[in-house]
Design an enzyme around this catalytic site. Structure first.
Site: not given
Ligand code: C5P
Length: 217
Positions: A21-24, A89
Site C-alpha cells: 500500500s501507500n502512505r495516505s 494509488v
C-alpha cells in the site's frame, strides 16, 4: 456540477493477510469531496481503505485495489463533469496472488511486481473523459518540474502539487501547503492551512478556471 473525487490509498493483495500500500490518510481527498458538496455540487467519492466518515451529502463508493478504483472511475466517466484524483494509488501489485498465506520459513523472499493501471493517465484516453481533470503530484524533490511534466503527460487541466516530507504538511497531517499548476501556465500557491481550507480554495480556483473556459461544462 457533477464531481468525482478519488481518495485514500489502495491495497494490492499478496495473500489473504498481506498487502502492498501507500502512505495516505485520505484526509485531503475527503476534504475536497466535503467542500464540493458544501458548494452545492453533486459529489461521488471513490475511496480506498480509510477510517474516515463519509462527508454529508456525498455518495461514497468503497474500493480496495487500484484495479477496483480504475473500474469505479471508468463507470463514473459518463456522469462526471469534474474529476479530482487525490488518491495515493499503489503503482505496483504482486504479479501473482497466493490464496494461501505464504509461510515465513525462508530467510528471504522475492516478490515479483507488475504495474497497476494509471487511472489519471487513462482518463482522456482510453476512457474518453472530456471534463475538467485535476490530478495530484506528491513529490520529495523537483516539485515544479515534476508537476509540469505530469500536467502534460497525463493530459490534466490542473495539477495540485505538494512537497512530501515537509514538517507539518501532507500525509497524516490535518494541514497542507500546495501549488496549483493550471494548463494555461498559471501557478497559484495555497499557503499552509487546514486541509478543509485548502479544499475550499481549490474549488474556488477550479470554478473560476471553468468559468473562464468556454469549452468547459
Ligand atoms: O505519477 P504519480 O503517481 O505521481 O501521479 C499522481 C497522480 O496520479 C495522482 O492524482 C494520483 O491519484 C494519480 N494516479 C492514478 N493511478 C495510478 C497512480 C497515480 O490515478 N496508478
Amino acid at each position: 456540477m457533477n464531481v468525482a473525487v478519488t481518495a485514500g490509498p489502495t491495497r494490492e493483495a499478496i495473500d489473504p493477510v498481506r498487502f502492498l500500500s501507500n502512505r495516505s490518510s485520505g484526509r485531503m481527498g475527503f476534504a475536497i469531496a466535503e467542500a464540493a458538496a458544501q458548494r452545492g455540487h453533486s459529489v461521488r467519492l471513490i475511496a480506498g481503505p480509510v477510517t474516515l466518515e463519509t462527508p454529508k451529502s456525498v455518495d461514497r463508493i468503497d474500493v480496495e485495489s487500484a484495479e477496483e478504483m480504475y473500474c469505479a472511475v471508468a463507470a463514473t466517466v459518463p456522469w462526471a463533469q469534474v474529476m479530482v484524483l487525490a488518491a495515493a494509488v499503489a503503482d505496483f501489485r504482486p504479479a501473482a496472488y497466493s490464496p494461501l498465506k505464504s509461510s515465513k520459513d525462508s530467510t528471504s523472499l522475492t516478490l515479483r511486481l507488475k504495474p497497476t493501471p494509471d487511472i489519471l493517465a487513462s482518463l482522456r484516453h482510453p476512457l474518453g473523459f472530456t471534463g475538467f481533470l485535476a490530478g495530484f503530484a506528491a513529490e520529495t524533490h523537483d516539485l515544479v518540474e515534476h508537476a509540469r511534466t505530469k500536467l502534460r503527460t497525463k493530459n490534466c487541466d490542473l495539477i495540485v502539487a505538494n512537497e512530501v516530507g515537509t514538517t507539518g504538511a501532507g500525509f497524516d497531517s490535518l494541514d497542507n501547503e500546495v501549488l496549483l499548476f493550471f494548463r494555461c501556465g498559471r501557478i497559484l500557491p495555497l499557503p499552509l492551512a487546514p486541509k478543509t481550507s485548502i479544499a475550499a480554495s481549490l474549488w474556488r480556483a477550479i470554478e473560476e478556471e471553468i468559468g473562464h473556459s468556454p469549452s468547459r461544462p
